[in-house]
Design an enzyme around this catalytic site. Structure first.
Site, PDB file in Angstrom:
ATOM      1  N   CYS A 191       1.374   2.394 -20.403  1.00  0.00           N
ATOM      2  CA  CYS A 191       0.021   3.675 -20.450  1.00  0.00           C
ATOM      3  C   CYS A 191      -0.457   3.663 -21.783  1.00  0.00           C
ATOM      4  O   CYS A 191      -1.564   3.829 -21.632  1.00  0.00           O
ATOM      5  CB  CYS A 191       0.752   4.891 -20.090  1.00  0.00           C
ATOM      6  SG  CYS A 191       2.236   5.437 -21.180  1.00  0.00           S
TER       7      CYS A 191
ATOM      8  N   GLU B 151       1.436  12.674 -16.246  1.00  0.00           N
ATOM      9  CA  GLU B 151       1.062  11.866 -17.361  1.00  0.00           C
ATOM     10  C   GLU B 151       0.702  10.617 -16.664  1.00  0.00           C
ATOM     11  O   GLU B 151       1.023   9.780 -16.028  1.00  0.00           O
ATOM     12  CB  GLU B 151       2.573  11.441 -17.924  1.00  0.00           C
ATOM     13  CG  GLU B 151       3.247  12.585 -18.697  1.00  0.00           C
ATOM     14  CD  GLU B 151       4.716  12.165 -19.401  1.00  0.00           C
ATOM     15  OE1 GLU B 151       4.889  12.999 -20.130  1.00  0.00           O
ATOM     16  OE2 GLU B 151       5.323  11.217 -19.047  1.00  0.00           O
TER      17      GLU B 151
HETATM   18  P1  NAD Z   1       0.599   5.365  -8.872  1.00  0.00           P
HETATM   19  O1  NAD Z   1      -0.292   6.310  -9.154  1.00  0.00           O
HETATM   20  O2  NAD Z   1       0.138   4.126  -7.993  1.00  0.00           O
HETATM   21  O3  NAD Z   1       1.958   5.589  -8.327  1.00  0.00           O
HETATM   22  C1  NAD Z   1       2.671   6.523  -9.127  1.00  0.00           C
HETATM   23  C2  NAD Z   1       3.629   7.304  -8.093  1.00  0.00           C
HETATM   24  O4  NAD Z   1       2.824   7.895  -7.295  1.00  0.00           O
HETATM   25  C3  NAD Z   1       4.464   6.198  -7.395  1.00  0.00           C
HETATM   26  O5  NAD Z   1       5.711   6.683  -7.124  1.00  0.00           O
HETATM   27  C4  NAD Z   1       3.947   6.088  -5.857  1.00  0.00           C
HETATM   28  O6  NAD Z   1       4.542   5.903  -5.141  1.00  0.00           O
HETATM   29  C5  NAD Z   1       3.539   7.737  -5.939  1.00  0.00           C
HETATM   30  N1  NAD Z   1       2.521   8.049  -4.843  1.00  0.00           N
HETATM   31  C6  NAD Z   1       1.291   7.215  -4.718  1.00  0.00           C
HETATM   32  N2  NAD Z   1       0.356   7.985  -3.961  1.00  0.00           N
HETATM   33  C7  NAD Z   1       0.909   9.149  -3.713  1.00  0.00           C
HETATM   34  C8  NAD Z   1       0.130  10.378  -3.198  1.00  0.00           C
HETATM   35  N3  NAD Z   1      -0.987  10.316  -2.519  1.00  0.00           N
HETATM   36  N4  NAD Z   1       0.869  11.258  -3.238  1.00  0.00           N
HETATM   37  C9  NAD Z   1       2.303  11.353  -3.729  1.00  0.00           C
HETATM   38  N5  NAD Z   1       2.719  10.423  -4.389  1.00  0.00           N
HETATM   39  C10 NAD Z   1       1.934   9.132  -4.516  1.00  0.00           C
HETATM   40  O7  NAD Z   1       0.911   4.604 -10.608  1.00  0.00           O
HETATM   41  P2  NAD Z   1       1.420   3.317 -10.844  1.00  0.00           P
HETATM   42  O8  NAD Z   1       0.915   2.176 -10.570  1.00  0.00           O
HETATM   43  O9  NAD Z   1       3.011   3.562 -10.437  1.00  0.00           O
HETATM   44  O10 NAD Z   1       1.711   3.483 -12.487  1.00  0.00           O
HETATM   45  C11 NAD Z   1       0.454   3.021 -13.326  1.00  0.00           C
HETATM   46  C12 NAD Z   1      -0.252   4.225 -13.879  1.00  0.00           C
HETATM   47  O11 NAD Z   1       0.721   4.970 -14.417  1.00  0.00           O
HETATM   48  C13 NAD Z   1      -0.984   3.765 -15.049  1.00  0.00           C
HETATM   49  O12 NAD Z   1      -2.379   4.174 -14.983  1.00  0.00           O
HETATM   50  C14 NAD Z   1      -0.328   3.998 -16.394  1.00  0.00           C
HETATM   51  O13 NAD Z   1      -1.225   4.288 -17.468  1.00  0.00           O
HETATM   52  C15 NAD Z   1       0.358   5.038 -16.018  1.00  0.00           C
HETATM   53  N6  NAD Z   1       1.363   5.663 -16.649  1.00  0.00           N
HETATM   54  C16 NAD Z   1       1.242   6.816 -17.530  1.00  0.00           C
HETATM   55  C17 NAD Z   1       2.277   7.052 -18.344  1.00  0.00           C
HETATM   56  C18 NAD Z   1       2.298   8.264 -19.404  1.00  0.00           C
HETATM   57  O14 NAD Z   1       3.319   8.743 -20.095  1.00  0.00           O
HETATM   58  N7  NAD Z   1       1.022   8.703 -19.738  1.00  0.00           N
HETATM   59  C19 NAD Z   1       3.618   6.249 -18.321  1.00  0.00           C
HETATM   60  C20 NAD Z   1       3.513   5.218 -17.416  1.00  0.00           C
HETATM   61  C21 NAD Z   1       2.464   4.867 -16.574  1.00  0.00           C
END
Ligand code: NAD
Length: 454
Positions: free
Chosen positions: A261, A226
């Site tokens: 999001c 997501e």
């Molecule tokens: P992010 O990708 O920076 O991090 C998400 C998660 O992944 C965190 O728990 C982080 O610690 C982990 N992570 C980071 N690098 C990783 C790796 N290499 N391997 C495994 N895990 C890793 O995203 P964010 O800043 O936490 O969230 C914001 C983003 O999420 C925005 O783009 C937003 O649109 C999206 N989002 C989407 C939805 C949806 O339902 N489509 C909902 C909420 C947020």
């Protein structure tokens, strides 16, 4: 890990990050725990989740304060999130038995055929910080109800909330082994990718989602993503009450400081109503109160992450360099904390980052269009596909436009909205797979087809 309050830039506390040994240990416990949890009757698993929901309600004040302190969401919006999460949990409580029950397809001429829905096993839930309760319950609640064990990694920006979720699930009766909180950032997340899990459920950015998808592809287990969006809102010229539309668009763009999001990330307005819309929109933005998250009427708190302030500055500067007009905001607020003023840019186009890259903050570009065809082409001009909204007086017109937009959700006279009863899914770079609705219950099971010949 230091847990920082983004409103004060002060350290709230320090939490130990799980290293790969700790993550492996949690995995081994979860594997054992899953076998036992699966044996608990479905009705009892559902009762456990009901108790969790009751605990969320009973402790709402304390939970809202914790969430607000670590990610900057106004306390009132944290309360809204908790209420919304309980509503979604209610959907899973009320509907899981129906959608997880075994199904007899045929029982005639000596042939029996049925489908049994089995849990996936041990899954990872790697989550985002913007709505930790809402995006979390989409995954770990139906996963637990279906009999899976969950290794839940909250975002490093909402660690305290993640730990609290674990504590309350255990207090409600979910065995410790069946739900384990993994603390940390990308290193802890990567450690989860190394494990032989039965599914990966990720909420976060496109960049991280893509790297996870690639890293686990060889395992051939479900990997659901997501991801982000660049969600458009279009205002055609058949609108009797343009002020009402502007008000709704401001809410869609700036709620949760634009860190949703499905926040409205770009707006297109028909030239016949453009001037009136702009006037009403900017007047509305100027009313938004910036302040400390704990103040009751504050709508705009700090951003959760310091780095995002620079992203918004860069998007604003890029737009201005390319000829945009600034109608509100445009800079960090003159106060302590990661604050950015609600920002409105016009005379924008798709050469500008603000109209093409996810902003994830309180900034919006508004572009004038000559007709519906131009609006449709611009709405479609994106690598994302999460949601799209049309505000106008006739449903038929909205539906005709929305049918041409490649998104998982389509809104007429509403936006920035998620419903537990409808599938939540992204297309293109907004992700793959479905949570919520009956489809999001079935996401966490694998069907087994039984063929019985007498
Ligand atoms: P992010 O990708 O920076 O991090 C998400 C998660 O992944 C965190 O728990 C982080 O610690 C982990 N992570 C980071 N690098 C990783 C790796 N290499 N391997 C495994 N895990 C890793 O995203 P964010 O800043 O936490 O969230 C914001 C983003 O999420 C925005 O783009 C937003 O649109 C999206 N989002 C989407 C939805 C949806 O339902 N489509 C909902 C909420 C947020």
């Amino acid at each position: 890990m230091n847990i920082i309050n983004p409103a004060t830039e002060e350290t709230i506390t320090t939490v130990a990050e799980d290293n790969s040994i700790a993550v492996q240990d949690k995995y081994h416990q979860a594997r054992k725990g899953q076998a036992a949890w699966q044996q608990v009757p479905l009705s009892q698993r559902i009762e456990t989740i009901r108790r969790f929901s009751d605990l969320l309600e009973a402790q709402a004040d304390a939970l809202a304060k914790i969430l607000s302190s670590e990610m900057g969401k106004p306390v009132s919006q944290a309360h809204n999130e908790l209420k919304g999460a309980r509503g979604r949990i209610r959907f899973f409580i009320d509907n899981s038995e129906k959608w997880l029950a075994e199904e007899w397809i045929t029982q005639e001429d000596g042939l029996g055929e049925k489908i049994v829905y089995e849990p996936l096993g041990v899954i990872a839930n790697i989550s985002a910080w913007n709505y930790p309760y809402l995006v979390g319950v989409n995954v770990f609640i139906p996963a637990l109800i279906a009999g899976n064990a969950v290794l839940y990694k909250p975002s490093e920006y909402t660690t305290l909330t993640g730990l609290k979720i674990g504590e309350l699930l255990h207090q409600a009766g979910v065995p410790k082994a069946a739900f384990q909180v993994v603390t940390g950032g990308s290193t802890a997340g990567k450690a989860l990718l190394e494990l032989p899990l039965n599914g990966y459920f990720f909420t976060g950015s496109y960049q991280t989602g893509k790297s996870i998808y690639e890293a686990v592809a060889y395992k051939m287990v479900p990997c659901q993503l997501e991801l982000g969006g660049k969600d458009p809102l279009y205002v055609p010229d058949d609108n009797a009450d343009i002020a009402k539309v502007a008000q709704a668009a401001v809410e869609g763009a700036f709620y949760n400081n634009g860190q949703s999001c499905c926040a409205v990330e770009r707006i297109y307005v028909h030239r016949n109503v453009y001037d009136n819309f702009l006037k009403a929109f900017v007047a509305e933005v100027n009313q938004l109160k910036i302040g400390k998250p704990e103040e009751s009427d504050v709508f705009i708190g700090p951003l959760a992450r310091k780095e995002q302030v620079q992203v918004l500055e860069a998007q604003t500067q890029d737009a201005l360099d390319k000829g945009a007009q600034l109608l509100a905001g445009g800079k960090r607020a003159d106060r302590k904390g990661y604050y950015f003023e609600p920002t409105v840019l016009t005379d924008v186009n798709h050469q500008m980052l603000v109209m093409t890259e996810e902003s994830f903050g309180p900034i919006i570009g508004i572009q004038q269009v000559s007709d519906d065809a131009e609006a449709i082409a611009l709405m479609q001009d994106t690598s994302y596909g999460l949601t799209a909204a049309v505000y106008c007086d006739t449903q038929q017109k909205a539906e005709e436009i929305l049918a041409q937009i490649d998104t998982g959700s389509a809104y007429w006279n509403c936006c920035d909205r998620v419903s537990a009863t409808l599938p939540w899914s992204g297309r293109k770079h907004s992700g793959i797979g479905t949570t919520l609705s009956y489809l999001g219950i079935r996401t966490f099971v694998k069907p087994k087809a039984y063929h019985f010949r007498k």
